[in-house]
Design a protein around this motif. Structure first.
Motif, PDB file in Angstrom:
ATOM      1  N   GLN A   1       3.337   8.394  -7.437  1.00  0.00           N
ATOM      2  CA  GLN A   1       2.073   8.962  -7.894  1.00  0.00           C
ATOM      3  C   GLN A   1       1.667   8.391  -9.254  1.00  0.00           C
ATOM      4  N   ILE A   2       2.632   8.156 -10.108  1.00  0.00           N
ATOM      5  CA  ILE A   2       2.331   7.557 -11.418  1.00  0.00           C
ATOM      6  C   ILE A   2       1.803   6.136 -11.249  1.00  0.00           C
ATOM      7  N   ILE A   3       2.437   5.349 -10.385  1.00  0.00           N
ATOM      8  CA  ILE A   3       1.963   3.985 -10.121  1.00  0.00           C
ATOM      9  C   ILE A   3       0.582   4.025  -9.486  1.00  0.00           C
ATOM     10  N   ASN A   4       0.347   4.995  -8.637  1.00  0.00           N
ATOM     11  CA  ASN A   4      -0.970   5.127  -8.013  1.00  0.00           C
ATOM     12  C   ASN A   4      -2.047   5.433  -9.050  1.00  0.00           C
TER      13      ASN A   4
ATOM     14  N   PRO B   1      -7.595   7.845 -15.066  1.00  0.00           N
ATOM     15  CA  PRO B   1      -6.449   6.950 -14.890  1.00  0.00           C
ATOM     16  C   PRO B   1      -5.257   7.352 -15.738  1.00  0.00           C
ATOM     17  N   LEU B   2      -4.146   6.711 -15.453  1.00  0.00           N
ATOM     18  CA  LEU B   2      -2.894   7.109 -16.081  1.00  0.00           C
ATOM     19  C   LEU B   2      -2.925   6.885 -17.584  1.00  0.00           C
TER      20      LEU B   2
ATOM     21  N   LEU C   1      -2.256   4.088 -11.920  1.00  0.00           N
ATOM     22  CA  LEU C   1      -2.642   2.811 -12.528  1.00  0.00           C
ATOM     23  C   LEU C   1      -3.517   1.971 -11.618  1.00  0.00           C
ATOM     24  N   ARG C   2      -3.388   2.186 -10.322  1.00  0.00           N
ATOM     25  CA  ARG C   2      -4.105   1.417  -9.310  1.00  0.00           C
ATOM     26  C   ARG C   2      -3.913  -0.095  -9.513  1.00  0.00           C
TER      27      ARG C   2
END
Length: 768
Positions: A36-39, A199-200, A41-42
């Motif tokens: 979910q964290i990587i998502n 975004p993250l 950042l897209r």
């Protein structure tokens, strides 16, 4: 029981804050959170570094570590993300380098501590705004700033897990300061709504829109019109640039032991005003430092063949990260792109070269300049063939009518009648009248010579009589007269008068081909600023640039590169001091500005040779480059950059006007003081100076010297022809006189021989 003792040992160790301390029994929580964290950042691709040490620990602490790479990869692929997994650090670094060379944004997840890897990333220059490194190794708290420092331009994210299903995200570029301190920017809660915000990470455009008073170091050296710098003695004083347009920046000398602590004071310049405008808009301060060698910088000769190429000058300070900005007509080039980065261009310039103004041509040949060199041959051929053509028009009817006249034979068609036979058989009683045969018309004497002289006198606008009364000859005479009057005489006179009013000058040197031929034929010497983009263009260019550089290398004396100058201003001064066969290569705007200082009428600026852009130079991977580009683009689109350049030119022209007025007053005072002593000697140079300075000058006898020279040559030629004519005419008479003299002498001798015996006979008896 074994897991309990292992957990207790980790809690008692010194690295309990940085190593995995505890993890829940649910092994999919970490994989779910990381996915979910990587998502958030897209990213497009994702590079994962999982070292064998981490895998072994995962295997040993399978129930406590809480992360299985396979589970994480499966969840990541469900989100349609591509991933590359590395267990070798060298291959991982090569992958990052390949992405940076292609300008591809790369997100990397490193399942290990950042202590050792961060140093290696900095050493291999992988720290870039396009590379984001995410570190997760199961720690509760982020590492201390004293232990690890994530300095710019490295982008680092540290993920910690303070409790079960709770993850915190720390980012080192959350603030525009360059301290590299990790700050909490987001978190993940598995029991609540998951990721707090998307975004993250905060975007760089919003972070670096306001620098909050951050101080930047800017190398500078004297390069008008971009920077006006005055150098002082060694000093430890430092000053900051103020926000007003009249402020000046001074030096900060905290760069290391290798740099000299020289005081520099910037008093103006276009890029100085641009830097103050950027500082006001983006809320930062700056301090000037002296560029090593007072140059932009070039490749070191020792490192020219190495992969890690190093530069000197101001570019070298940026490359070694001892400076932040570099302005002042910094040209873009491929070699410089390997060491630094450039912003949006601040000046769309072009390369050019400057020479002395074209000199006035010799006025003795002014009578030959109304027509170009390629016209004179056709004009001479026209005059030469006009006489024979005129002769042919007149003589052709005589040639057509010429026939053989025979009084005894007459021809009536195909029948020939012999008049002698008819007279013989005809009785005399008939007394036939003798038929009078018409005689053929006779061509005028010396017609060819008369036609030649008639056309010459007609083209030279001298008085001449009509040569022939025929209609063809009259029509051709009219054509010749119109051509001589309106085409030749009027055009020639108008061109000659305009050239007398505006004296002709030699052809200017405007192209590289012309400069090359001037260097070969006339011995021109080409100069270029040392360690500049113009010098790189000559060194790395092709065709003409390579040939010009080879000719410049021939100017070396005793191994010294005599074609290098300290600045473009020094080269312009070299030409202004009397360097007639000298040329300076550089930026057209810089050349134009320096030419205005010494008088534009004394120089010749060439055509645009090649496109040349100047920009703000920054460090490689500069995190705030996008924010800087946004401001520069707005300044360019609003026309503010052009207005600042024009304002600098206007200010310089006003200063020049004041200086010239002061010089004129001083000169007038000096001349008035010396008026009584040397008035006559100072009058002629003053008149000559005024004549040279005026664009349009009055007609004088010196301009007409060519006509007098032509008159003298014509008189000498006429006198020579007269002497030859008299010589050839008197030669038969001289021969006749000589023959008569010899005949008289012979007669006298014969008479003497005849008379002598009689005299002897008469006077001999008396004498005896």
């Amino acid at each position: 029981m074994q897991n309990f003792w292992l957990l207790l040992g980790l809690l008692l160790s010194r690295e309990a804050c940085t190593r995995v301390s505890y993890l829940p029994a649910n092994e999919s929580d970490v994989a779910m959170a990381l996915s979910q964290i990587i998502n958030g950042l897209r990213p497009r691709p994702l590079a994962i570094l999982a070292l064998p040490s981490f895998s072994l620990m995962s295997a040993c602490c399978e129930n406590d570590q809480g992360i299985q790479v396979d589970d994480f990869i499966q969840r990541l692929h469900r989100l349609y993300y591509k991933s590359v997994i590395f267990n070798n650090t060298e291959l991982f670094f090569q992958h990052i380098e390949a992405n940076l060379q292609g300008a591809i944004e790369c997100v990397s997840l490193i399942l290990d501590e950042p202590k050792e890897l961060s140093d290696r990333i900095q050493e291999r220059r992988l720290a870039h705004r396009l590379s984001l490194f995410i570190f997760y190794w199961g720690a509760r708290w982020p590492p201390k700033a004293s232990a690890i420092s994530f300095e710019e331009p490295m982008r680092a994210v540290v993920i910690t897990r303070p409790r079960q299903k709770a993850f915190r995200i720390y980012y080192n570029q959350a603030r525009p300061t360059s301290d590299g301190e990790l700050r909490l920017v987001n978190w993940y809660d598995g029991d609540n709504l998951g990721l707090q915000r998307t975004p993250l990470l905060p975007p760089a455009g919003s972070v670096y829109a306001n620098f909050e008073g951050r101080i930047f170091r800017v190398p500078v050296f004297h390069s008008p019109p971009w920077f006006w710098v005055s150098y002082g003695q060694n000093s430890s004083d430092s000053g900051e640039a103020e926000g007003s347009s009249e402020a000046s920046g001074e030096i900060s000398n905290e760069l290391g032991d290798n740099l000299e602590c020289n005081e520099v004071r910037v008093t103006g310049g276009r890029d100085h005003r641009l830097l103050m405008l950027l500082a006001e808009h983006m809320n930062f301060r700056f301090e000037y430092i002296e560029a090593p060698g007072r140059t932009q910088g070039s490749l070191k000769s020792d490192d020219a063949k190495e992969s890690n190429e190093s530069f000197t000058g101001g570019i070298g300070l940026l490359q070694s990260r001892m400076a932040d900005f570099f302005l002042g007509d910094v040209g873009l080039s491929w070699e410089r792109h390997k060491a630094i980065e450039f912003s949006f261009f601040t000046l769309a310039d072009s390369g050019a070269f400057a020479t002395h103004a074209p000199r006035r041509l010799n006025e003795a040949l002014a009578i030959m300049r109304p027509f170009k060199q390629d016209i004179w041959p056709y004009l001479i051929l026209t005059i030469v063939f006009s006489g024979p053509i005129f002769y042919g028009i007149i003589a052709m009817p005589y040639i057509w009518r010429r026939r053989q006249v025979n009084l005894d034979v007459e021809q009536l068609g195909e029948l020939c009648i012999y008049m002698a036979y008819i007279k013989e058989i005809t009785p005399c009683v008939l007394k036939l009248k003798r038929r009078r045969v018409p005689s053929a018309p006779r061509m005028p004497d010396q017609l060819f010579e008369k036609c030649i002289w008639f056309t010459l006198r007609l083209f030279l606008k001298q008085s001449c009589q009509e040569l022939y009364h025929g209609y063809r000859a009259k029509f051709l005479t009219i054509v010749y007269w119109v051509a001589a009057t309106y085409v030749l005489a009027d055009v020639y006179s108008a061109q000659l008068t305009s050239q007398f009013a505006r004296p002709a000058h030699e052809a200017p040197i405007n192209t590289l081909q012309g400069l090359q031929s001037a260097m070969i034929r006339d011995g021109y010497r080409l100069y270029v600023e040392k360690e500049s983009s113009s010098l790189e263009m000559l060194e790395n260019g092709t065709e003409l640039f390579r040939q010009l550089y080879a000719l410049m290398r021939q100017q070396q004396r005793d191994g010294h590169q005599g074609f290098l100058i300290d600045s473009v201003e020094a080269g312009i001064k070299l030409i202004a001091d009397g360097g007639e066969n000298k040329a300076v290569l550089g930026g057209r705007e810089t050349l134009y500005f320096n030419i205005q200082q010494y008088g534009a009428k004394n120089f010749q600026l060439s055509q645009k040779l090649y496109t040349r852009y100047s920009a703000v130079a920054v460090q490689i991977g500069c995190p705030f480059l996008d924010s800087l580009n946004d401001v520069l683009i707005h300044l360019f689109e609003g026309g503010i950059l052009d207005k600042m350049t024009t304002a600098e030119y206007t200010a310089q022209s006003r200063q020049m006007t004041k200086d010239q007025a002061q010089q004129f007053k001083e000169l007038a005072a000096a001349e008035s003081a010396k008026a009584n002593s040397n008035a006559k000697s100072s009058e002629a140079p003053a008149q000559e100076l005024n004549q040279d300075s005026e664009i349009i000058s009055a007609l004088n006898l010196r301009m007409l010297q060519g006509a007098f020279i032509a008159l003298g040559v014509g008189s000498v030629a006429a006198a020579s022809m007269l002497l030859l004519e008299l010589l050839f005419r008197w030669l038969p008479l001289a021969r006749a006189l000589r023959h008569s003299f010899h005949r008289c002498v012979r007669r006298w001798r014969r008479l003497k021989r005849t008379v002598r015996p009689f005299i002897v006979r008469i006077f001999a008896p008396k004498l005896g």
